[in-house]
Motif scaffolding. Structure first.
Motif, PDB file in Angstrom:
ATOM      1  N   ASP A 174       0.866  -1.129  -0.262  1.00  8.00           N
ATOM      2  CA  ASP A 174       0.122   0.125  -0.023  1.00  8.00           C
ATOM      3  C   ASP A 174       0.973   1.274  -0.081  1.00  8.00           C
ATOM      4  O   ASP A 174       1.462   1.655   0.783  1.00  8.00           O
ATOM      5  N   ALA A 175       1.028   1.750  -1.306  1.00  2.03           N
ATOM      6  CA  ALA A 175       1.981   2.931  -1.262  1.00  2.03           C
ATOM      7  C   ALA A 175       1.432   4.335  -0.752  1.00  2.03           C
ATOM      8  O   ALA A 175       2.103   5.178  -0.587  1.00  2.03           O
ATOM      9  N   THR A 176       0.416   4.320  -0.320  1.00  5.10           N
ATOM     10  CA  THR A 176      -0.295   5.466   0.114  1.00  5.10           C
ATOM     11  C   THR A 176      -0.044   5.902   1.551  1.00  5.10           C
ATOM     12  O   THR A 176      -0.514   6.681   2.225  1.00  5.10           O
ATOM     13  N   ALA A 177       0.649   4.862   2.324  1.00  8.72           N
ATOM     14  CA  ALA A 177       0.590   4.935   3.638  1.00  8.72           C
ATOM     15  C   ALA A 177       1.666   6.322   4.101  1.00  8.72           C
ATOM     16  O   ALA A 177       2.681   6.779   3.249  1.00  8.72           O
ATOM     17  N   PRO A 178       1.140   7.003   5.110  1.00  9.42           N
ATOM     18  CA  PRO A 178       1.907   8.411   5.392  1.00  9.42           C
ATOM     19  C   PRO A 178       3.204   8.021   6.182  1.00  9.42           C
ATOM     20  O   PRO A 178       3.312   6.807   6.906  1.00  9.42           O
ATOM     21  N   GLU A 179       4.104   8.801   6.232  1.00 10.28           N
ATOM     22  CA  GLU A 179       5.518   8.866   6.879  1.00 10.28           C
ATOM     23  C   GLU A 179       5.045   9.238   8.338  1.00 10.28           C
ATOM     24  O   GLU A 179       4.216   9.886   8.535  1.00 10.28           O
ATOM     25  N   GLY A 180       5.853   8.643   9.452  1.00 10.25           N
ATOM     26  CA  GLY A 180       5.686   9.300  10.560  1.00 10.25           C
ATOM     27  C   GLY A 180       4.892   8.580  11.378  1.00 10.25           C
ATOM     28  O   GLY A 180       4.470   7.391  11.316  1.00 10.25           O
ATOM     29  N   ASN A 181       3.766   9.513  11.991  1.00 13.08           N
ATOM     30  CA  ASN A 181       2.663   8.831  12.841  1.00 13.08           C
ATOM     31  C   ASN A 181       2.655   8.278  14.155  1.00 13.08           C
ATOM     32  O   ASN A 181       1.730   7.891  14.864  1.00 13.08           O
ATOM     33  N   SER A 182       3.929   8.200  14.797  1.00 12.93           N
ATOM     34  CA  SER A 182       4.150   8.081  16.199  1.00 12.93           C
ATOM     35  C   SER A 182       4.213   6.712  16.914  1.00 12.93           C
ATOM     36  O   SER A 182       3.836   5.715  16.302  1.00 12.93           O
ATOM     37  N   CYS A 183       4.955   6.853  18.020  1.00 10.88           N
ATOM     38  CA  CYS A 183       4.898   5.447  18.845  1.00 10.88           C
ATOM     39  C   CYS A 183       4.946   6.162  20.151  1.00 10.88           C
ATOM     40  O   CYS A 183       5.617   6.930  20.873  1.00 10.88           O
ATOM     41  N   MET A 184       4.189   5.416  20.963  1.00 16.58           N
ATOM     42  CA  MET A 184       3.886   5.482  22.522  1.00 16.58           C
ATOM     43  C   MET A 184       4.450   4.391  23.316  1.00 16.58           C
ATOM     44  O   MET A 184       4.416   3.160  23.095  1.00 16.58           O
TER      45      MET A 184
END
Length: 352
Positions: free
Chosen positions: A233-243
């Motif tokens: 799925d090439a649409t996945a955004p970069e980043g987006n976090s880790c808790m």
């Protein structure tokens, strides 16, 4: 035990011989191996529309009126909405359980957590509460704008919290997450640490993984292109976090726990995090034991244990996750474990 197969048939990194480091885990190899820590989760899967939930980390000491525990926070990158962060840093303590959920549900979760605390016997006259709620953005797979998490979901996660082994993968706050190009989720791991003159202590980690980079297993990179081919799925955004939530029973103070939290974020590097601009990378560390007298020079084994446990928790969040079809036709595929094993074998990992 920690090496048993989960119900999904997916396998933990340790079962595959791919657990990071040489440290010894606790009985369940999850955060509940730390005495006085419970975890509860509520998972929402509704067709392709919703994949989200709540994960509650409940230390016994703060689940009572007036309860507090020393805590520290490290912000690797502040692109996130960590409710309660400033007072946690200012006072060096937590006074509520810690909740994890999706980004736009964090504020409703915080309100529900306040209701939960105010309803505790003995809190009838409380007029200020500092709820601690972390989040990652699950909007790639879930209808995040609907803000589906309700007070009932939060209360269910809190009241169902137990010391049973933590469910991993596409559960709770990890239901709709993605990490390192594959389906992410909830991961957890623990380590037993022998401290000369101080006995054996346990550190445990719980991770909500939703960040970018290149999955790296025992030093071997595994990319979606090579592992999945045309189905990426090439649409996945970069980043987006880790808790990351770290628990210990070493009697550490808030300053030392801040140092421990720092090492937790460092533990994201060996498994491939790129620490992107858009990633909110946070670690909260707390300690359940009475205050001790461990000098800073004695923290090194704990630092190492935390970094190992973080790396293993992240791997398990992916290894136990399953392929998930979400909103707008998006899909995140589970990392193919047979491919990982074969690539590691070809690299000589099992001969080291």
């Amino acid at each position: 035990m920690y090496d048993e197969l989960p119900p999904t048939g997916r396998v933990r990194a340790r079962k595959l011989g791919l657990a990071p480091g040489t440290g010894v885990p606790g009985p369940t190899n999850t955060i509940v191996d730390v005495a006085g820590v419970r975890v509860g989760q509520v998972t929402l899967h509704e067709g392709t529309r919703l994949h989200t939930g709540v994960t509650a980390i409940v230390p016994d000491a703060v689940d009572n009126a007036g309860g507090r525990l020393p805590a520290g926070l490290f912000v690797g990158n502040g692109h996130g909405k960590l409710v309660g962060a400033t007072q946690l840093v200012e006072l060096g303590e937590i006074e509520t359980p810690i909740l994890l959920t999706g980004t736009l549900s964090a504020f409703r979760a915080a309100d529900a957590l306040v209701s939960y605390v105010l309803a505790k016997p003995g809190n009838e006259h409380v007029e200020s509460v500092n709820p601690v709620v972390g989040e990652t953005n699950d909007g790639h797979l879930s209808d995040i704008r609907s803000r589906p998490i309700t007070e009932a979901h939060v209360l269910q996660a809190l009241t169902s919290a137990s010391s049973d082994p933590v469910a991993l993968g596409c559960v709770g706050a990890g239901s709709g997450t993605a990490a390192l190009g594959f389906k992410g989720g909830i991961g957890s791991a623990s380590r037993r640490v022998d401290l000369p003159g101080h006995g054996t202590v346990t550190v445990g980690v719980l991770a909500q993984t939703n960040f970018s980079g290149t999955l790296t297993v025992s030093g071997v990179p595994v990319t979606p292109d090579e592992a999945l081919g045309d189905v990426v799925d090439a649409t996945a955004p970069e980043g987006n976090s880790c808790m990351l939530v770290v628990a210990a029973d070493a009697g550490l103070d808030s300053r030392q726990l801040t140092r421990v939290a720092t090492r937790a974020v460092f533990g994201m590097a060996p498994v491939g995090s790129d620490f992107a601009h858009g990633s909110g990378d946070y670690a909260i560390a707390f300690d359940t034991a009475p205050a001790g007298n461990l000098p800073d020079a004695g923290l090194n084994p704990i630092f190492s244990a935390v970094q190992e446990a973080v790396a293993e928790a992240i791997l398990d969040s992916l290894f136990l996750a399953t392929t998930t079809h979400g909103v707008h036709g998006h899909v995140k595929h589970a990392v193919p474990l047979d491919f990982v094993v074969e690539k590691c074998r070809a690299a000589g990992v099992f001969e080291r």
